[in-house]
Design an enzyme around this catalytic site. Structure first.
Site, short mmCIF file in Angstrom:
data_model
loop_
_atom_site.label_atom_id
_atom_site.label_comp_id
_atom_site.label_asym_id
_atom_site.label_seq_id
_atom_site.Cartn_x
_atom_site.Cartn_y
_atom_site.Cartn_z
N LEU A 50 0.83 -1.22 0.00
CA LEU A 50 0.00 0.00 0.00
C LEU A 50 0.85 1.26 0.00
O LEU A 50 0.46 2.30 -0.52
CB LEU A 50 -0.90 0.02 1.23
CG LEU A 50 -2.01 -1.04 1.26
CD1 LEU A 50 -2.65 -1.11 2.64
CD2 LEU A 50 -3.05 -0.74 0.20
N GLY A 51 2.00 1.17 0.63
CA GLY A 51 2.86 2.36 0.66
C GLY A 51 4.10 2.10 1.49
O GLY A 51 4.17 1.12 2.26
N ASP A 160 2.14 15.56 12.84
CA ASP A 160 2.31 15.40 11.39
C ASP A 160 0.96 15.26 10.69
O ASP A 160 0.80 14.42 9.80
CB ASP A 160 3.22 14.20 11.08
CG ASP A 160 3.83 14.29 9.68
OD1 ASP A 160 3.92 15.41 9.13
OD2 ASP A 160 4.22 13.25 9.14
N1 LIG Z 1 -4.53 1.23 7.54
C1 LIG Z 1 -4.26 1.52 6.28
N2 LIG Z 1 -5.16 1.25 5.31
C2 LIG Z 1 -4.89 1.56 4.02
N3 LIG Z 1 -3.75 2.14 3.59
C3 LIG Z 1 -2.81 2.43 4.52
C4 LIG Z 1 -3.00 2.14 5.90
N4 LIG Z 1 -1.92 2.55 6.58
C5 LIG Z 1 -1.08 3.07 5.68
N5 LIG Z 1 -1.60 3.00 4.44
C6 LIG Z 1 -0.96 3.43 3.19
O1 LIG Z 1 0.42 3.20 3.30
C7 LIG Z 1 1.13 4.43 3.11
C8 LIG Z 1 2.36 4.43 3.99
O2 LIG Z 1 1.97 4.55 5.33
P1 LIG Z 1 3.02 4.82 6.48
O3 LIG Z 1 2.28 5.12 7.72
O4 LIG Z 1 4.02 3.75 6.55
O5 LIG Z 1 3.90 5.96 5.93
P2 LIG Z 1 3.70 7.51 5.70
O6 LIG Z 1 2.89 8.11 6.77
O7 LIG Z 1 3.24 7.74 4.30
O8 LIG Z 1 5.21 7.92 5.78
P3 LIG Z 1 6.08 8.16 7.07
O9 LIG Z 1 5.99 6.97 7.97
O10 LIG Z 1 7.42 8.34 6.48
O11 LIG Z 1 5.50 9.41 7.64
C9 LIG Z 1 0.13 5.52 3.41
O12 LIG Z 1 0.44 6.71 2.74
C10 LIG Z 1 -1.17 4.91 2.92
O13 LIG Z 1 -1.28 5.11 1.52
#
Ligand SMILES: Nc1ncnc2c1ncn2[C@@H]1O[C@H](COP(=O)(O)OP(=O)(O)OP(=O)(O)O)[C@@H](O)[C@H]1O
Length: 307
Positions: A50-51, A160
């Site tokens: 997803l990311g 954030d």
């Molecule tokens: N519970 C979830 N359901 C659906 N998609 C999710 C979920 N959690 C995260 N994602 C997806 O995964 C991506 C990465 O999430 P993550 O929290 O790891 O990083 P971030 O917030 O984008 O970056 P960082 O941790 O560097 O601030 C998000 O931008 C979102 O698109």
């Protein structure tokens, strides 16, 4: 020098080692359970990535037995992780992405099983839907503010809040992503504003000021970021006008946030209520800025939530 509107994403000041970690308050209730020695990854089939964030990777997964779909975040063992887990253990709110289970490996890797938010981030939602009307913005705002009020009740700063940290599901529920590697648990004796984790672009003016920031209500920073987020989602671009400076971009951003007047809605098509709402969020001086609880009572939000 050209004037540009530019979104500053994922830029972090690398002051991690220079900042004291806050003292943790006692954990009052436990939202997520610990997986008793069972590797969550082995129980789930990965459907897609997803990311990827600074802390790790988030996968869409399906439980091999129940076939239920979740988001599984895998965090590399680092200095952020233990606090992220401490925060996850404190929270349980319909306005925060729910964390079902946590598994920590001796190697330091952590696995976090979360509810899957099928629509994705507010950022991608806005980009795919184009202009969002005030009614939709008010609904989103109300939900995010409730999340912030809840976090405050648990002594947690997010630090954030931005469109990519707000997730949406098909019921149009908006939840704050548990991106709490950056968040802080507020204990005594720590200057929480004196922390430059987080995205520069969403930082409030007082977070840049390491001298005066301890005088302010630390939660005001999240109200500012919420205001910037709300305005960005409405107008469709990051609302500060920046002078592009190739050598010192973050200085240009800091001078726009700290030196200039906060952005406001000037277009005639916006209602005066919405303009005032943005104005209440984006007060440069934190003492003048409305808190999340006060903002929930603002007519822009409250009139549709009067039941
Ligand atoms: N519970 C979830 N359901 C659906 N998609 C999710 C979920 N959690 C995260 N994602 C997806 O995964 C991506 C990465 O999430 P993550 O929290 O790891 O990083 P971030 O917030 O984008 O970056 P960082 O941790 O560097 O601030 C998000 O931008 C979102 O698109």
């Amino acid at each position: 020098m050209t004037t540009v509107r530019k979104r500053c994403l994922n830029l972090r000041l690398d002051l991690l080692t220079a900042t004291k970690r806050p003292r943790l308050c006692p954990i009052s209730d436990v939202a997520a359970t610990y997986s008793q020695g069972i590797d969550l990854l082995s129980q789930h089939e990965i459907l897609k990535v997803l990311g990827r964030g600074d802390g790790g990777t988030v996968n869409k997964v399906r439980n091999k037995q129940t076939l239920a779909v979740y988001a599984l975040k895998i965090i590399r063992g680092d200095i952020k992780s233990s606090q992220e887990l401490d925060i996850l253990r404190r929270i349980s709110s319909p306005r925060i992405v729910h964390c079902h289970q946590i598994f920590e490996k001796p190697s330091g890797e952590a696995q976090i099983l979360m509810e899957y938010m099928d629509i994705g981030t507010l950022d991608t939602y806005r980009k795919s839907h184009g202009h969002l009307c005030e009614e939709v913005i008010a609904d989103i705002s109300r939900q995010v503010l409730k999340g912030l009020v809840y976090m405050r009740s648990k002594n947690i700063l997010h630090h954030d809040i931005k469109p990519s940290n707000l997730l949406i599901n098909e019921k149009m529920e908006v939840k704050i992503i548990a991106d709490f590697g950056i968040s802080k648990i507020v204990g005594s004796g720590t200057n929480h504003c004196n922390s430059f984790f987080g995205t520069y672009a969403s930082m409030s003016p007082e977070r840049f000021d390491t001298v005066k920031n301890s005088e302010y209500d630390v939660y005001a920073a999240d109200a500012w970021s919420f205001g910037v987020t709300t305005m960005e989602v409405y107008v469709g671009y990051y609302p500060f006008l920046l002078q592009e400076e190739k050598t010192a971009y973050w200085l240009a951003l800091m001078s726009a946030i700290c030196g200039g007047e906060p952005p406001c809605l000037t277009n005639s098509s916006s209602t005066s209520q919405f303009k005032d709402f943005i104005n209440c969020c984006l007060q440069k001086y934190p003492r003048m800025r409305w808190t999340a609880s006060q903002l929930l009572l603002h007519p822009f939000v409250a009139e549709q939530d009067s039941v």
